[in-house]
Design a protein around this motif. Structure first.
Motif, PDB file in Angstrom:
ATOM      1  N   MET A 168       0.633  -1.715   0.022  1.00 55.07           N
ATOM      2  CA  MET A 168      -0.224   0.433   0.255  1.00 55.07           C
ATOM      3  C   MET A 168       0.945   1.335   0.010  1.00 55.07           C
ATOM      4  O   MET A 168       1.551   1.239   0.845  1.00 55.07           O
ATOM      5  N   PRO A 212     -10.924   8.710   7.956  1.00 49.31           N
ATOM      6  CA  PRO A 212     -11.538   8.304   6.831  1.00 49.31           C
ATOM      7  C   PRO A 212     -12.719   8.014   6.864  1.00 49.31           C
ATOM      8  O   PRO A 212     -13.528   8.151   5.795  1.00 49.31           O
ATOM      9  N   VAL A 268     -14.426   6.010   3.379  1.00 50.31           N
ATOM     10  CA  VAL A 268     -13.889   4.683   3.004  1.00 50.31           C
ATOM     11  C   VAL A 268     -14.993   3.591   3.948  1.00 50.31           C
ATOM     12  O   VAL A 268     -15.705   4.089   5.295  1.00 50.31           O
ATOM     13  N   GLN A 281     -12.289  -1.407   5.448  1.00 55.47           N
ATOM     14  CA  GLN A 281     -11.385  -1.303   5.102  1.00 55.47           C
ATOM     15  C   GLN A 281     -10.228  -0.276   5.105  1.00 55.47           C
ATOM     16  O   GLN A 281      -9.163  -0.895   6.016  1.00 55.47           O
ATOM     17  N   ALA A 282     -11.571   0.623   6.230  1.00 50.15           N
ATOM     18  CA  ALA A 282     -10.774   1.646   7.142  1.00 50.15           C
ATOM     19  C   ALA A 282      -9.880   0.716   8.556  1.00 50.15           C
ATOM     20  O   ALA A 282      -8.893   1.566   8.305  1.00 50.15           O
ATOM     21  N   GLU A 289      -8.776  -1.957   8.335  1.00 43.57           N
ATOM     22  CA  GLU A 289      -7.543  -3.092   7.541  1.00 43.57           C
ATOM     23  C   GLU A 289      -6.641  -2.181   7.153  1.00 43.57           C
ATOM     24  O   GLU A 289      -5.111  -2.006   7.605  1.00 43.57           O
ATOM     25  N   GLN A 290      -7.016  -0.732   6.892  1.00 43.60           N
ATOM     26  CA  GLN A 290      -5.373   0.273   6.688  1.00 43.60           C
ATOM     27  C   GLN A 290      -4.990   1.094   7.982  1.00 43.60           C
ATOM     28  O   GLN A 290      -4.101   0.830   7.427  1.00 43.60           O
ATOM     29  N   ALA A 315      -2.740  -1.653   9.571  1.00 43.31           N
ATOM     30  CA  ALA A 315      -1.797  -1.762   8.757  1.00 43.31           C
ATOM     31  C   ALA A 315      -0.442  -0.862   9.408  1.00 43.31           C
ATOM     32  O   ALA A 315       0.501  -0.168   9.231  1.00 43.31           O
ATOM     33  N   LEU A 316      -1.697   0.744   9.102  1.00 43.66           N
ATOM     34  CA  LEU A 316      -0.335   1.548   9.781  1.00 43.66           C
ATOM     35  C   LEU A 316       0.629   1.887  11.421  1.00 43.66           C
ATOM     36  O   LEU A 316       1.094   2.062  11.169  1.00 43.66           O
ATOM     37  N   LYS A 360       2.703  -0.447  10.840  1.00 44.30           N
ATOM     38  CA  LYS A 360       4.180   0.084  10.030  1.00 44.30           C
ATOM     39  C   LYS A 360       4.734   0.959  11.323  1.00 44.30           C
ATOM     40  O   LYS A 360       5.837   1.408  11.658  1.00 44.30           O
ATOM     41  N   ALA A 367      -3.821   8.444   7.533  1.00 43.14           N
ATOM     42  CA  ALA A 367      -4.283   7.425   7.552  1.00 43.14           C
ATOM     43  C   ALA A 367      -5.248   8.266   6.395  1.00 43.14           C
ATOM     44  O   ALA A 367      -6.179   7.436   6.131  1.00 43.14           O
ATOM     45  N   ARG A 387      -4.306   9.702   3.861  1.00 40.82           N
ATOM     46  CA  ARG A 387      -3.779   9.259   2.529  1.00 40.82           C
ATOM     47  C   ARG A 387      -3.305  10.576   1.868  1.00 40.82           C
ATOM     48  O   ARG A 387      -3.118  11.017   0.974  1.00 40.82           O
TER      49      ARG A 387
END
Lengths: 231, 267
Positions: free
Chosen positions: B1, B126, B132, B136-137, B139-140, B143-144, B147, B176, B178
């Motif tokens: 991503m 988001p 969003v 999906q939000a 999930e992202q 991931a962040l 990170k 988040a 982007r």
């Protein structure tokens, strides 16, 4: 101590309790909504809205609640009485009752007192938290709804609890305009039985129990917030 | 991503500021500052406190409204106008909200929302602003959080986190959306010394990923290492600008030299 009258008055006592609770719930919820408006109004950048909110707050907090109830009931009530159109409308059964005048007066009172509390709470939210929301592109309304207001109300829970108990006790003033609330029924019992202390003791206990229940409820709500120490 | 929006080609200017002036009462905080940050650049703003570097950064997303000058984000000019009292105001709040949404910001004091969990903080914008889908939000967001090394705390509330952890959450929250650019306003100044490293590490990784950033900082060594461009502000003007090498090793301005020597001696 003579409580032999109790069986005879059980039904009216129960109805009176319901009346008090109705007054409490109606004026608490309507008053709360009004208070949120007043709280934001006090902080408004529009001079007129800020002035209006402040004047309202001063008017409500500067006059006795009993006077406000009288103004509603005797003032507004007698005004309505002279309107034949109103007397024949479906509204009349409500407008004849003291109950709705008291509910209105209590609502306005909560709006004034709690409005000021909410204003303070809103101002106590750290500016940076709102700025962060703005910086990420949240529109003002969304910030109010998702961050500013919830944040304020969570922090104010202990105060709201106190205000709710105050309101419960204020509902007793309803008895002065012939509403059969808890105090109203106690007065009725006193008149019919010529007993003074017993009915009063009973309803004092009743108010106390209600107050404790309200406080417990709020406390439980508070304890369920895992972030309560951070606000 | 990809971490940031990749709509713009590398080298394209994202933030363009021309002749910015800002006064706070009598104080003339920005006295005609021009500034450009391009896609993929890491620009550090350094200078003594009161030099105007935070104000400059806060003008970029219109948290401060400049008295005069021009700001364009990704080629779009921000509309400013004067009201009846002669103050400069935003011409179109919706335009600014849309643009702010493309700029991530990280504050000195983290400014997380305390009534939301870590994950809720990250997915709020988001979901509510960018619409969003929730799944999906999340999930992202997760991931962040992974990170920035804080995935295990996603259901905690900010109050239970250390300053360094909170700041990393704030970075994830800003990422988040982007954003095209990340703005950092002294991200380590409120941290205990032992927590500074973990936050700088995350910012460094972002820089290495090619994230466009503008960074106000007092961490000279860090600015020297990660920046592609460094600007030294003094009394509301850009006194020195160039590559880290030019600014730190051979500055042409005497004030800049003094400032950097003092900072490096302290460190």
């Amino acid at each position: 101590m003579d409580f032999s009258w109790f069986a005879e008055f059980r039904q009216p006592l129960w109805l009176a309790l319901l009346t008090t609770l109705q007054l409490l719930l109606i004026s608490a919820s309507a008053g709360f909504l009004l208070a949120v408006l007043v709280g934001f109004g006090r902080l408004s950048r529009q001079p007129f809205i800020a002035w209006l909110s402040l004047s309202y707050t001063n008017l409500i907090r500067g006059t006795p609640l009993l006077v406000q109830i009288y103004v509603m009931y005797y003032g507004l009530g007698s005004l309505f009485q002279d309107m034949p159109a109103l007397r024949e409308s479906w509204l009349w059964p409500y407008l004849r009752e003291g109950f709705w005048y008291v509910a209105l007066a209590l609502t306005l009172s909560v709006g004034g007192y709690l409005g000021e509390v909410i204003r303070g709470g809103l101002r106590a939210v750290p500016k940076g938290e709102l700025e962060a929301a703005r910086a990420l592109g949240m529109p003002h309304r969304l910030i109010v709804r998702r961050i500013w207001l919830p944040r304020t109300l969570y922090a104010l829970l202990p105060t709201l609890s106190g205000e709710a108990v105050m309101l419960l006790k204020s509902t007793a003033l309803a008895s002065t305009v012939a509403v059969m609330d808890v105090l109203g029924i106690a007065n009725l019992i006193r008149n019919q039985t010529f007993l003074t202390y017993e009915p009063l003791l009973l309803i004092a206990t009743l108010y106390l129990v209600l107050a404790i229940l309200i406080e417990r409820g709020f406390k439980r709500l508070e304890n369920r917030l895992p972030f309560r120490n951070a606000l | 991503m990809p971490l940031t929006s990749d709509a713009l080609p590398a080298g394209q200017p994202i933030i363009e500021i021309r002749d910015l002036h800002k006064r706070f009462g009598q104080q003339h905080v920005l006295q005609g500052v021009s500034f450009t940050a391009s896609q993929g650049e890491v620009v550090s703003l350094i200078g003594a406190s009161g030099s105007g570097k935070s104000t400059l950064l806060r003008c970029m997303n219109l948290l401060e409204i400049p008295d005069s000058g021009q700001i364009a984000i990704a080629g779009e000019q921000i509309g400013l106008q004067h009201n009846r009292k002669g103050q400069t105001v935003l011409a179109d709040l919706q335009q600014v909200e849309r643009i702010r949404n493309r700029l991530g910001m990280v504050f000195q004091n983290f400014n997380l929302w305390p009534h939301m969990t870590v994950l809720e903080n990250v997915i709020e914008v988001p979901i509510r602003v960018q619409h969003v889908p929730r799944v999906q939000a999340i999930e992202q967001g997760e991931a962040l959080l992974a990170k920035v090394g804080i995935a295990d705390k996603r259901h905690s509330y900010p109050a239970f986190l250390s300053g360094g952890q909170q700041q990393r959450v704030a970075i994830a929250r800003a990422l988040a959306t982007r954003p095209a650019v990340m703005l950092f306003d002294e991200p380590t100044s409120a941290l205990d010394p032992e927590l500074v490293t973990e936050v700088l590490k995350v910012i460094r990784e972002l820089a290495e990923d090619g994230c466009t950033m503008v960074l106000v900082t007092h961490e000279m060594a860090f600015a020297r290492d990660v920046s592609s461009k460094v600007m030294f502000l003094h009394q509301g003007r850009i006194e020195e600008a160039g590559t880290p090498r030019e600014v730190f090793v051979s500055p042409s301005s005497e004030r800049c030299r003094q400032f950097i020597n003092a900072q490096l001696c302290r460190a």
